[in-house]
Design a protein around this motif. Sequence first.
Motif, PDB file in Angstrom:
ATOM      1  N   TRP A 147      14.584 105.500 -99.753  1.00 47.32           N
ATOM      2  CA  TRP A 147      14.469 104.546-100.360  1.00 47.32           C
ATOM      3  C   TRP A 147      12.980 104.274 -99.771  1.00 47.32           C
ATOM      4  O   TRP A 147      12.711 104.049 -99.061  1.00 47.32           O
ATOM      5  N   GLN A 162       9.969 102.462 -99.520  1.00 47.58           N
ATOM      6  CA  GLN A 162       9.086 100.575-100.491  1.00 47.58           C
ATOM      7  C   GLN A 162       7.628 101.304-100.235  1.00 47.58           C
ATOM      8  O   GLN A 162       7.382 100.171-100.977  1.00 47.58           O
ATOM      9  N   TYR A 164       8.069 102.442-103.544  1.00 47.04           N
ATOM     10  CA  TYR A 164       8.685 101.589-104.113  1.00 47.04           C
ATOM     11  C   TYR A 164       7.871 100.316-105.297  1.00 47.04           C
ATOM     12  O   TYR A 164       7.640 100.224-105.941  1.00 47.04           O
ATOM     13  N   ALA A 165       6.848  99.932-104.208  1.00 45.20           N
ATOM     14  CA  ALA A 165       5.689  98.477-104.132  1.00 45.20           C
ATOM     15  C   ALA A 165       5.039  98.926-105.142  1.00 45.20           C
ATOM     16  O   ALA A 165       4.301  98.389-105.836  1.00 45.20           O
ATOM     17  N   ILE A 181       3.673  94.450-100.523  1.00 43.70           N
ATOM     18  CA  ILE A 181       4.109  94.614 -98.883  1.00 43.70           C
ATOM     19  C   ILE A 181       3.204  93.945 -97.863  1.00 43.70           C
ATOM     20  O   ILE A 181       2.010  94.529 -98.304  1.00 43.70           O
ATOM     21  N   MET A 198       9.028  92.196 -97.431  1.00 44.78           N
ATOM     22  CA  MET A 198       8.555  92.462 -98.694  1.00 44.78           C
ATOM     23  C   MET A 198       8.721  91.422 -99.966  1.00 44.78           C
ATOM     24  O   MET A 198      10.108  91.350 -99.822  1.00 44.78           O
ATOM     25  N   SER A 241      10.313  89.755-103.200  1.00 45.29           N
ATOM     26  CA  SER A 241      11.070  90.002-103.915  1.00 45.29           C
ATOM     27  C   SER A 241      11.617  88.474-104.737  1.00 45.29           C
ATOM     28  O   SER A 241      11.378  87.392-104.027  1.00 45.29           O
TER      29      SER A 241
END
Length: 327
Positions: A275, A277, A280-281, A299, A305, A307
Amino acid sequence: MALELYNPFDELIFDESFCFLTGKLSLESVSVFPEWLLDHFKIGDDPFEMMEKEKIFRYRDLRLPCTSEVKNAFDQLDEKFREAYQKGYEGIAALEEELIFQWSAKIVYGIMHHEFQHEKKRMARRGEEFQISKDLKERFGLFHLMLQSVIKPVKFKGRKPWSLVVFPLKYSADIFSYRDDMINLLFTMGVDQFGFIIHMQDNGAIAEREQELLEKMKGYVLHPVQYEELYAKFHYSDYLLQYRPKYNIEFTDNQVIIESVPMSADQNRPLFGFWDQKVYAQLLANYWEVYGIRQEDIIRHQRPMLSFLQDPYSHDFIDPEKIDLPF
């Protein structure tokens, strides 16, 4: 003699003269997006942009050629969904998963049909032959087989082929939120009162991966920003899935039985990849763009991070009522 079913991906047939589900001569057509849905949200004349950006349809122009039998079957299916829709979250949550799959799969296949039809014509004008990979032929052919459960004795045994999550959702009444990924067979829809996300061919692997979060969500009415984040998790998890789903398929004289094989990793690699980050971000920022949230806001230097689903310290689910963003 085993039951034989039509597969348009054998010969890549996306012709308006033949029923999309049976291959028989087409005398009718069915709307890809239900007409009552287009009328309710007043989007029938809105543009629907294809993958090739120069081709744009109106939502109401997206139709699938079919026989009267297929049209009647989908009309009945859609009426069941519509009745549940009118009851909000409780109505949709009470539906059989197979019905939600069939309703969503018709939309995804309908978009696929138009994409491939357009690409086939475009390549023919250039004197080239339209082709897709062997893997995609196999995946889409199996998807089409599953969709034929609407009219044929195609049965699902044991574990279902999909991950499906249905949840309460608070949205402005005039908003219809919809996304699909036809290549990876992902579909999501969000309106006021409910939303759902379905991966149509992962054998439940992604829902199992997110099971802890899904349990924490129960009892809450999600904020749209949480809904988008949840879909981003499903979408990125699909990207990281390192194994193809497998099925035991039995063809008999009068039915087809599809049994999904649970996904498991071998010793050489895990079920899901690493994963990242940052990646994904970047994906999540695309879904949060409407809120003005950028990748650099997700980020954050020397901070957890961003959420809106879980508190980064306690990992508790964040109460949607405490989120100060518009619906």
